[in-house]
Design a protein around this motif. Structure first.
Motif: not given
Length: 210
Positions: A1-6, A31-34, A52-57, A59-65
């Motif tokens: 899953m892609l998780v975003g941080y802004m 959209p629910e993981s921004l 955000c860091l705590k929610a990541l599991r 296999g996930d990928t943290l995405v930033v602009w």
């Protein structure tokens, strides 16, 4: 899953995350993981980044602009990505100078390896300046003041300095303003984190309760 941080720096409403949000959603971020912070990139205590860091599991990928949305301090960035890698989590940067970073690919890992090497070089320079500064202070008859507690920033410097042959533990403790006992509770003689040190860094990423 892609998780975003802004992140935007100002809290007065003059800056928005609309552009970042659109870019993150365009690559398939849930959209629910921004997660969004309004704080300086130099602050490590950002509640939504911690969440955000705590929610990541695994296999996930943290995405930033852009890479500077995650932080402006190179050592902090390297530590965050190292922690993510240890947990089996990737990092993808969409644009800007860090756009080549995608730790889920071989080439992206290579690029971030260069960043990590630069951070290590920076740590060595800081350590060398610390030693030189202590020697100059001693030559002028100045000593350290009242010891203070260990902080995440002090801990990272201790990790970089410990294990280096030229580092004197007494000098390092004086520079950091801590006791030898405090130092060894957090870091081993070779610079590896001990449980109390791991706990301190973990707490630094924990969101504050409201």
């Amino acid at each position: 899953m892609l998780v975003g941080y802004m992140r935007v720096s100002k809290v007065d409403g003059s800056q928005t995350t609309d552009l970042q949000r659109d870019a993150l959603l365009a690559v398939g971020t849930d959209p629910e993981s921004l997660y969004e912070d309004k704080a300086s990139g130099k602050k490590e205590d950002r509640p939504q980044l911690a969440a955000c860091l705590k929610a990541l599991r695994h296999g996930d990928t943290l995405v930033v602009w852009k890479l500077d949305r995650l932080g402006r301090d190179l050592r902090h960035l390297v530590n965050v990505v190292h922690d993510l890698t240890e947990r089996g989590i990737g990092l993808k940067v969409l644009t800007g100078q860090g756009a080549a970073i995608d730790t889920t690919t071989a080439s992206g890992k290579l690029v971030f390896g260069i960043f990590a090497a630069l951070a290590e070089f920076e740590r060595e320079l800081i350590s060398e300046r610390t030693i030189a500064g202590l020697a100059a202070a001693r030559a002028r008859g100045r000593n350290g003041g009242r010891p203070y507690k260990m902080t995440p920033a002090k801990l990272r410097l201790a990790m970089a300095s410990m294990g280096r042959p030229e580092t004197k533990v007494s000098d390092l403790c004086t520079e950091l303003g801590i006791t030898r006992q405090t130092l060894y509770r957090h870091v081993s003689p070779t610079g590896e984190l001990r449980p109390e040190g791991e706990g301190l860094l973990a707490r630094s990423y924990r969101p504050r309760s409201v």
